[in-house]
Design a protein around this motif. Structure first.
Motif, short mmCIF file in Angstrom:
data_model
loop_
_atom_site.label_atom_id
_atom_site.label_comp_id
_atom_site.label_asym_id
_atom_site.label_seq_id
_atom_site.Cartn_x
_atom_site.Cartn_y
_atom_site.Cartn_z
N SER A 135 -10.44 -2.71 9.51
CA SER A 135 -11.01 -1.54 8.85
C SER A 135 -12.10 -0.91 9.72
O SER A 135 -12.76 -1.60 10.51
N LEU A 163 -6.41 -4.66 -5.88
CA LEU A 163 -7.33 -4.92 -4.78
C LEU A 163 -6.65 -5.85 -3.78
O LEU A 163 -6.17 -6.93 -4.15
N CYS A 185 0.82 -1.22 0.00
CA CYS A 185 0.00 0.00 0.00
C CYS A 185 0.85 1.27 0.00
O CYS A 185 0.32 2.37 -0.20
N ALA A 242 -10.23 0.39 -7.98
CA ALA A 242 -8.78 0.51 -8.14
C ALA A 242 -8.25 -0.72 -8.87
O ALA A 242 -8.78 -1.83 -8.69
N SER A 291 -6.93 -0.41 -3.58
CA SER A 291 -8.09 -0.51 -2.71
C SER A 291 -7.87 -1.71 -1.81
O SER A 291 -7.34 -2.73 -2.24
N LYS A 308 -4.58 6.00 -5.19
CA LYS A 308 -5.76 5.84 -6.04
C LYS A 308 -5.73 4.53 -6.82
O LYS A 308 -6.76 4.07 -7.32
N LYS A 319 -14.34 1.52 -5.10
CA LYS A 319 -13.23 2.39 -5.48
C LYS A 319 -12.72 2.09 -6.90
O LYS A 319 -12.13 2.95 -7.55
N ARG A 340 -17.25 -1.44 -0.10
CA ARG A 340 -16.51 -0.16 -0.18
C ARG A 340 -15.21 -0.34 -0.95
O ARG A 340 -14.84 0.53 -1.76
N ALA A 341 -14.50 -1.44 -0.70
CA ALA A 341 -13.25 -1.70 -1.42
C ALA A 341 -13.50 -1.87 -2.92
O ALA A 341 -12.70 -1.41 -3.75
N ARG A 386 -8.77 -6.77 -12.39
CA ARG A 386 -7.99 -6.27 -11.26
C ARG A 386 -6.88 -7.26 -10.95
O ARG A 386 -7.01 -8.45 -11.16
#
Length: 598
Positions: free
Chosen positions: A431, A511, A395, A508, A425, A422, A506, A502-503, A539
């Motif tokens: 979390s 993942l 990350c 992205a 995710s 960005k 995004k 939520r992940a 992804r």
């Protein structure tokens, strides 16, 4: 951090400038309040002397009353102006605390995660928040500034007036006040010696308070009947604190007793000398009355000045803390690279090692791993194998101690931090839900800006759609009861599904799913895996787990153990290899089979 950079004068200027930026009158009144304050004090000293002087001069009653009324009106107006400014500063001193609160909050949100986790920064942040939680600390710093200025100017002015009477008298008074200051410092030093012992009892009481009122701990306390133990330990802590407080206050009482004795001696000497001058005809009655007021005012202001200077250490320490926090680097300059967000990213770990600060050994050592674009990789290992550290490196929260991470062929460190995030995710083990609406939790956007079609899609993929539809206010339903009284609660499994949605929202290209099924029952876990392929489409997905049964949906498996990746390949390849993975898989499979048989 260079402590010499944060001098007392520099901190005072920073503090005044902060007050001006928040509310300019909070800055200006700290100086303007000096005028009515000193005027009121001087008029209060001068008025009795004026009355005596005019009576001696035989002025008419009308002239005497006019003089008294004029001075009294000036005294009243000065006191009103002083009170108004002081109250304004007192009221808005709290607001200045909120301003510093905001500065500290913004800064801690912006600095790099690895820096925020360091022990030095954690201690610094703790010192900042500790002061901010005491609203009177900042408020006092605002209201005490005019007191400090007045005490300086008044000490000089009334000291000069006393010097005209007798310079030795001023010296005697200063020495007396200096001895009092020394006694106060001596008492505070003794207080400091008691502090460590007091802290031990305070921590014990705080621990008991916290856990006795914590709902999750209440079950264990009742189950194992620990109520009497908690009460006994709390009584011990309170008794310990009371005993130490008694010792501390005894020291302050003795110091105050000595201060009163010295003050009595100084005033007796001063007033005795003035009476001597009056009796010898070397001073008029009006001058005597005025001089008595000057002595008392000088003593008061010089004592105040000593106390204010000593108390400056507290605000000096806080402003040093806040300035050190604000001076922390936020992020290294990086570049924004064009990335195709419609497909996954390629990630290469090349000789990557990571060791926590002050640790003796690496958590990860010489990791070499290539994760292909759109690949679904399962990173598995027992608890403590370094999986969470691997995620934080991926990350960008941590930087490798050694080696390099490449993302689409570009060193990770070359990316702009916000632009890089960005691309990622993640669903972490720990979390959090935010105290906003369900939709804002899912999308990170206000309701009017959310992509309804995308939101509906990820709700179905995560399995949270049914619970979402059952909410009384739908997506506008608030979350987190600690902040919103009308918030809704969700179970651990429902929270996991919401966070998974939520992940996914995004979108992205990378993942990361860190133990995504930990809070799910076997049926919900299986349902999630059935939707996993569609959710991971286009992804690159890193699936972190210690449950080997979850790896069957991944293209490849990497086994992390002993700081190294010791095996990698498909499930079939690793089983055929009959190595560590095969042994762990057989062990877990046997456990599940025994569970089913039972």
């Amino acid at each position: 951090m260079n402590s010499r950079k944060y001098s007392l004068s520099g901190n005072i200027l920073f503090h005044l400038n902060s007050a001006r930026q928040w509310n300019q009158w909070v800055c200006y009144f700290q100086f303007l309040d000096v005028i009515p304050n000193m005027a009121a004090t001087f008029l209060g000293i001068w008025l009795p002397s004026l009355i005596v002087s005019e009576l001696q001069n035989g002025v008419s009653l009308s002239v005497l009353m006019a003089s008294i009324i004029t001075v009294s009106v000036g005294l009243l107006l000065s006191n009103v102006a002083d009170t108004a400014m002081t109250q304004y500063l007192y009221r808005n001193g709290l607001s200045l605390t909120l301003y510093y609160d905001k500065l500290a909050f913004e800064k801690t949100m912006k600095i790099d995660y690895d820096l925020l986790e360091s022990k030095e920064v954690q201690k610094l942040v703790g010192n900042v928040w500790g002061t901010l939680r005491n609203e009177f600390a900042i408020r006092w710093s605002v209201t005490s500034m005019p007191v400090l200025i007045v005490s300086v100017l008044s000490s000089v002015f009334y000291g000069f007036l006393l010097c005209r009477v007798n310079g030795i008298l001023v010296l005697v008074l200063i020495v007396t006040i200096g001895v009092n200051a020394f006694l106060l410092k001596q008492t505070r030093d003794i207080h400091g010696k008691y502090h460590e012992e007091l802290s031990r009892h305070t921590k014990a009481a705080a621990y008991i308070n916290l856990h006795a009122m914590e709902r999750s701990d209440g079950k264990d306390i009742r189950m194992y009947q620990m109520q009497d133990w908690f009460l006994r330990k709390y009584d011990d802590a309170v008794s310990g604190m009371d005993r130490i407080y008694g010792k501390i206050h005894t020291q302050y009482f003795l110091r105050r007793f000595k201060e009163l004795g010295l003050g009595f001696a100084a005033e007796l000497l001063s007033y005795g000398y003035l009476v001597y001058l009056l009796a010898e005809g070397r001073m008029s009655v009006s001058a005597f009355v005025f001089s008595v007021g000057v002595v008392r005012t000088f003593l008061t202001n010089f004592s105040t000045l000593i106390g204010q200077v000593q108390s400056l250490n507290n605000i000096h320490a806080f402003i040093t803390y806040i300035r050190k926090l604000l001076d922390l680097p936020e992020k290294a300059e990086g570049k924004v690279f064009d990335t195709d967000r419609t497909k996954g990213v390629e990630i290469i770990f090349k000789d990557v090692s990571f060791r926590y600060p002050d640790a003796d050994t690496d958590v990860l050592s010489d990791i070499n791993l290539t994760i292909r674009s759109n690949e679904k990789l399962a990173l598995i290992g027992l608890n403590g194998a370094g999986k969470t550290t691997f995620v934080k490196l991926l990350c960008g929260f941590y930087k490798p101690t050694k080696g390099e991470i490449f993302v689409n062929g570009i060193p990770q460190r070359d990316y702009d931090r916000d632009a890089y995030l960005k691309l990622v995710s993640a669903l972490f083990q720990d979390s959090m839900l935010f105290p906003v609406s369900v939709d804002e939790n899912l999308t990170g956007e206000v309701r009017t800006q959310a992509d309804k079609e995308r939101l509906s899609h990820v709700l179905k993929l995560s399995g949270f759609d049914k619970r979402y539809q059952s909410l009384s206010r739908g997506g506008e339903t608030k979350m987190v009861r600690e902040v919103n009284e009308d918030a809704t609660d969700v179970s651990g499994g429902e929270k996991q599904k919401l966070l998974f949605a939520r992940a996914l929202y995004k979108e992205a290209p990378l993942l990361i799913l860190d133990e995504p099924t930990a809070a799910l029952d076997p049926i919900a876990e299986n349902e999630l895996y059935l939707r996993y392929g569609e959710a991971a489409k286009n992804r690159t997905v890193i699936f972190i787990s210690h449950r080997l049964s979850s790896t069957r949906f991944c293209d490849r498996i990497a086994l992390l153990e002993g700081t190294h990746i010791i095996e990698e390949g498909t499930h079939e390849e690793l089983i055929e290899k009959n190595g560590r993975y095969a042994a762990l898989f057989e062990m877990q499979s046997q456990y599940y089979r025994e569970g089913e048989a039972g």
